[in-house]
Design an enzyme around this catalytic site. Structure first.
Site, PDB file in Angstrom:
ATOM      1  N   GLN A  90     -12.059   4.992  -1.340  1.00  0.00           N
ATOM      2  CA  GLN A  90     -11.986   4.399  -2.669  1.00  0.00           C
ATOM      3  C   GLN A  90     -13.062   4.915  -3.621  1.00  0.00           C
ATOM      4  OE1 GLN A  90     -11.510   0.237  -0.835  1.00  0.00           O
ATOM      5  NE2 GLN A  90     -10.266   0.101  -2.683  1.00  0.00           N
ATOM      6  N   HIS A 129      -0.998  13.389  -2.006  1.00  0.00           N
ATOM      7  CA  HIS A 129      -0.677  14.766  -2.401  1.00  0.00           C
ATOM      8  C   HIS A 129       0.798  15.095  -2.210  1.00  0.00           C
ATOM      9  CE1 HIS A 129      -5.186  15.837  -1.666  1.00  0.00           C
ATOM     10  NE2 HIS A 129      -4.990  15.236  -2.818  1.00  0.00           N
ATOM     11  N   ASP A 131      -9.000  11.988  -4.892  1.00  0.00           N
ATOM     12  CA  ASP A 131      -9.640  13.309  -4.783  1.00  0.00           C
ATOM     13  C   ASP A 131     -11.078  13.295  -5.325  1.00  0.00           C
ATOM     14  OD1 ASP A 131      -7.225  14.168  -3.819  1.00  0.00           O
ATOM     15  OD2 ASP A 131      -6.825  15.628  -5.409  1.00  0.00           O
ATOM     16  N   ARG A 141     -22.406  -2.870   2.081  1.00  0.00           N
ATOM     17  CA  ARG A 141     -21.338  -2.529   3.026  1.00  0.00           C
ATOM     18  C   ARG A 141     -20.558  -1.334   2.483  1.00  0.00           C
ATOM     19  NH1 ARG A 141     -15.639  -4.876   3.213  1.00  0.00           N
ATOM     20  NH2 ARG A 141     -14.801  -3.758   4.982  1.00  0.00           N
ATOM     21  N   HIS A 164     -11.979   2.107   7.479  1.00  0.00           N
ATOM     22  CA  HIS A 164     -11.401   1.422   6.327  1.00  0.00           C
ATOM     23  C   HIS A 164     -10.200   2.242   5.846  1.00  0.00           C
ATOM     24  CE1 HIS A 164     -12.441  -1.666   2.982  1.00  0.00           C
ATOM     25  NE2 HIS A 164     -11.269  -1.150   2.651  1.00  0.00           N
ATOM     26  N   ASN A 208     -11.636  -2.692   9.159  1.00  0.00           N
ATOM     27  CA  ASN A 208     -11.403  -3.528   7.988  1.00  0.00           C
ATOM     28  C   ASN A 208      -9.929  -3.911   7.921  1.00  0.00           C
ATOM     29  OD1 ASN A 208     -12.154  -4.632   5.247  1.00  0.00           O
ATOM     30  ND2 ASN A 208     -10.490  -3.253   4.678  1.00  0.00           N
ATOM     31  N   GLU A 209      -9.654  -5.183   7.960  1.00  0.00           N
ATOM     32  CA  GLU A 209      -8.315  -5.729   7.720  1.00  0.00           C
ATOM     33  C   GLU A 209      -7.207  -5.051   8.518  1.00  0.00           C
ATOM     34  OE1 GLU A 209      -7.253  -6.200   3.636  1.00  0.00           O
ATOM     35  OE2 GLU A 209      -9.028  -7.368   3.150  1.00  0.00           O
ATOM     36  N   ASN A 257     -12.451 -11.100   4.696  1.00  0.00           N
ATOM     37  CA  ASN A 257     -12.193 -10.745   3.302  1.00  0.00           C
ATOM     38  C   ASN A 257     -11.261 -11.800   2.737  1.00  0.00           C
ATOM     39  OD1 ASN A 257     -13.595  -8.446   3.954  1.00  0.00           O
ATOM     40  ND2 ASN A 257     -11.838  -7.075   3.833  1.00  0.00           N
ATOM     41  N   TYR A 279      -9.341 -13.257  -0.982  1.00  0.00           N
ATOM     42  CA  TYR A 279      -9.050 -13.148  -2.417  1.00  0.00           C
ATOM     43  C   TYR A 279      -8.380 -14.391  -2.968  1.00  0.00           C
ATOM     44  CZ  TYR A 279     -10.824  -8.513  -2.060  1.00  0.00           C
ATOM     45  OH  TYR A 279     -11.690  -7.469  -1.853  1.00  0.00           O
ATOM     46  N   GLU A 288     -15.788  -9.488   1.841  1.00  0.00           N
ATOM     47  CA  GLU A 288     -15.200  -9.108   0.546  1.00  0.00           C
ATOM     48  C   GLU A 288     -14.735 -10.372  -0.148  1.00  0.00           C
ATOM     49  OE1 GLU A 288     -11.910  -6.324   0.460  1.00  0.00           O
ATOM     50  OE2 GLU A 288     -12.950  -4.945   1.804  1.00  0.00           O
TER      51      GLU A 288
HETATM   52  C1  GBH Z   1      -8.989  -5.506   0.378  1.00  0.00           C
HETATM   53  O1  GBH Z   1      -7.688  -5.670   0.776  1.00  0.00           O
HETATM   54  C2  GBH Z   1      -9.443  -4.155   0.813  1.00  0.00           C
HETATM   55  O2  GBH Z   1     -10.224  -4.224   1.976  1.00  0.00           O
HETATM   56  C3  GBH Z   1     -10.118  -3.373  -0.265  1.00  0.00           C
HETATM   57  O3  GBH Z   1     -10.215  -2.049   0.122  1.00  0.00           O
HETATM   58  C4  GBH Z   1      -9.399  -3.573  -1.557  1.00  0.00           C
HETATM   59  O4  GBH Z   1      -9.921  -2.780  -2.586  1.00  0.00           O
HETATM   60  C5  GBH Z   1      -9.510  -5.016  -1.950  1.00  0.00           C
HETATM   61  O5  GBH Z   1      -9.073  -5.839  -0.935  1.00  0.00           O
HETATM   62  C6  GBH Z   1      -8.764  -5.398  -3.202  1.00  0.00           C
HETATM   63  O6  GBH Z   1      -7.387  -5.261  -3.013  1.00  0.00           O
HETATM   64  O7  GBH Z   1       1.426 -10.039   1.395  1.00  0.00           O
HETATM   65  O8  GBH Z   1       2.678  -8.743  -0.142  1.00  0.00           O
HETATM   66  O9  GBH Z   1       1.391 -10.602  -0.937  1.00  0.00           O
HETATM   67  C7  GBH Z   1      -7.051  -6.823   0.369  1.00  0.00           C
HETATM   68  C8  GBH Z   1      -5.645  -6.516   0.517  1.00  0.00           C
HETATM   69  C9  GBH Z   1      -3.737  -6.894  -0.617  1.00  0.00           C
HETATM   70  C10 GBH Z   1      -4.256  -8.146   1.379  1.00  0.00           C
HETATM   71  C11 GBH Z   1      -2.617  -7.766  -0.877  1.00  0.00           C
HETATM   72  C12 GBH Z   1      -3.108  -9.003   1.110  1.00  0.00           C
HETATM   73  C13 GBH Z   1      -1.073  -9.238   0.034  1.00  0.00           C
HETATM   74  C14 GBH Z   1       0.177  -8.485  -0.204  1.00  0.00           C
HETATM   75  N1  GBH Z   1      -4.750  -7.543   0.182  1.00  0.00           N
HETATM   76  N2  GBH Z   1      -2.121  -8.313   0.322  1.00  0.00           N
HETATM   77  S1  GBH Z   1       1.496  -9.541   0.049  1.00  0.00           S
END
Ligand code: GBH
Length: 504
Positions: free
Chosen positions: A39, A59, A72, A97, A142, A186-187, A328, A330, A398
């Site tokens: 990233q 690509h 890139d 991290r 990752h 990671n995840e 992590n 959100y 995260e």
């Molecule tokens: C993290 O992933 C990553 O580790 C990180 O690299 C990334 O930049 C960051 O979050 C922000 O996205 O089940 O169809 O609703 C979190 C990834 C993406 C996980 C969305 C859950 C749900 C898709 N998340 N996902 S869905």
């Protein structure tokens, strides 16, 4: 005192208002920020780096990415790492991290050839961090698998466990004298979604098969690396090794027993499948999930379950292989059996559990389609993990909010403040949260969304060859929280000029 705050303190109802302003984060609690190699680094083919699955996919299939971009160059951190460390000093974090790129270290994936220039890059970064007393936390994987290993099957080949162990050995041997926090993966849900959907590289879309097979192989790979560290490196290096799962918060849509059970099934399918084998009492995949997938598979005419189970020996090998619970987070959703529709792919894990989700329109939408603000979600998921695995030490590895371009990011400021109130609420109730890493230090390549979604405390100017980074309002707010170790909802930056507070 603002009127809203005054009302809140009188009525004592407004979550996160200044009623709680005197609560401080405990001494043991660490703050930081995170990034990941693909990233931010760029330099995708410089100094001997090999091709990985994201290089290959972007690509060969550019339209997989929303804005047709790729990593890139990204933030060009390969050349700008000193500026990155300067930003960490400006913020005053104690942990950074980042991830190391497998194909930068082992261009062909296997350990017969080590790219010394790749090792040197990470050594320079680590030494620069330590010079300023910032603890590195290395994510070993990752999402950027060397393309050659993908051609050999990637996470669908059980040999991935050996390939990963060999790679991890080089990481521990090269950096473990100075780095004391490691994370293997990671995840896993997102790694495996590359095999069970079109949502990530390598876009295999073997729904309800590839993702399950990946889950098993990935957990065995993790356990091998953990045992390797434990046996060969921990005695002299003395660090810790963890595993990061992403946990969304959930609430039952109704009070019915069916919906409460739906919440449990959803947790099993989305993160219990990766976490139970490591942190539960008995180990192995979650019981009801195993039963569901077996029953569905049989009903669909398969002679075996699509979820390959572990042997007893494998269960024991994986159980307990993590020194902390990296998570992590959100957002979250309501979950219900009544929301199950046959819209899910068949077969697939959500179809297997026959559960659906719902996020109300009133919840604030971020710049990412998958992500709305669920009120109180940080507190909810922390309590959930604590209830499931009461003794585990948690690090939030995260957490963050996505916006479009722009420095004045009040939505992100509000998000961080209320997330951290949720952390304090959970700590008050005995949840063992030991750290919080904001995602992300700066805007970066947001996978399938390209550069169209921004998660940074610092904004990155992608038009500028230097990839200039500028602190957002949230950077000043987070800095103040880390410095004072409390959440002052009234605090406003005096100016938008960033400086380094010496003598931290
Ligand atoms: C993290 O992933 C990553 O580790 C990180 O690299 C990334 O930049 C960051 O979050 C922000 O996205 O089940 O169809 O609703 C979190 C990834 C993406 C996980 C969305 C859950 C749900 C898709 N998340 N996902 S869905």
């Amino acid at each position: 005192m603002k009127l809203a705050v005054l009302l809140c303190s009188i009525l004592a109802v407004c979550h996160g208002a200044n009623v709680k302003q005197t609560r401080t984060f405990p001494n043991y609690f660490v703050f930081g920020v995170g990034t990941a190699a693909y990233q931010i680094e760029g330099a995708w083919n410089e100094d001997g780096k090999g091709e990985n699955i994201w290089d290959y996919m972007t690509h060969t299939n550019p339209s997989a990415i929303a804005d047709l971009t790729n990593g890139d160059i990204a933030c060009d951190s390969y050349h700008n790492y000193k500026r990155d460390v300067e930003m960490l000093r400006e913020l005053g974090v104690s942990v950074y991290r980042f991830s190391v790129s497998w194909s930068r270290i082992l261009p062909q994936g296997l350990s017969n050839y080590v790219n010394e220039a790749g090792i040197a890059y990470y050594n320079n970064l680590i030494n620069e961090l330590l010079k300023y007393n910032i603890q590195p936390m290395i994510t070993i994987y990752h999402w950027d698998l060397p393309q050659r290993l993908q051609e050999l099957g990637g996470f669908l080949n059980p040999l991935i466990a050996e390939w990963f162990e060999d790679y991890a050995r080089i990481v521990f041997r090269s950096f473990g004298d100075r780095v004391k926090y490691f994370v293997t993966f990671n995840e896993p849900s997102e790694v495996c979604s590359g095999y069970g959907s079109l949502g990530k590289a390598p876009m295999l879309n073997e729904t309800g098969f590839g993702d399950y097979l990946c889950a098993k192989n990935l957990l065995l790979a993790h356990a091998r690396a953990y045992h390797l560290y434990n046996n060969e490196f921990r005695p002299t290096q003395g660090g810790v090794v963890g595993f990061i799962v992403s946990v969304g918060s959930t609430a039952p849509l109704s009070d019915s027993d069916e919906d409460k059970y739906a919440v449990e099934l959803y947790a099993q399918a989305t993160w219990g499948i990766y976490a139970d084998p490591i942190y539960s009492k008995e180990g192995g995949f979650p019981k009801e999930l195993v039963e569901r997938v077996a029953a569905k598979s049989a009903a669909q005419g398969y002679s075996r379950s699509r979820l390959p189970d572990f042997t007893e020996e494998e269960k024991a090998f994986i159980l307990g292989t993590s020194d902390f619970f990296g998570v992590n987070h959100y957002s979250g959703t309501y979950v219900s059996q009544s929301l199950y529709t046959s819209q899910h792919a068949i077969p697939s894990s959500l179809d297997d559990i026959e559960v659906g989700t719902y996020s109300p329109d009133e919840w604030l939408q971020s710049a990412s389609w998958w992500f709305k603000l669920m009120p109180n979600s940080v507190y909810i998921f922390l309590k959930h993990i604590h209830a499931r695995y009461p003794d585990v030490r948690i690090y939030i590895t995260e957490n963050g909010w996505s916006t479009r371009e722009g420095i004045m990011d009040d939505e992100r400021v509000d998000y961080y403040r209320s997330a951290l109130e949720g952390v304090l609420d959970a700590i008050d109730e005995g949840v063992k949260v030991h750290g919080y890493l904001a995602w992300s230090l700066m805007d970066n390549f947001e996978w399938m969304a390209g550069y169209s979604e921004r998660f940074g405390l610092y904004e990155v100017d992608y038009e500028d060859p230097n990839r200039t980074r500028t602190p957002r309002k949230s950077a000043f707010i987070y800095k103040n929280i880390m410095k004072t170790r409390l959440i002052d909802h009234e605090y406003e930056p005096e100016s938008y000029v960033m400086t380094i507070d010496e003598g931290r």
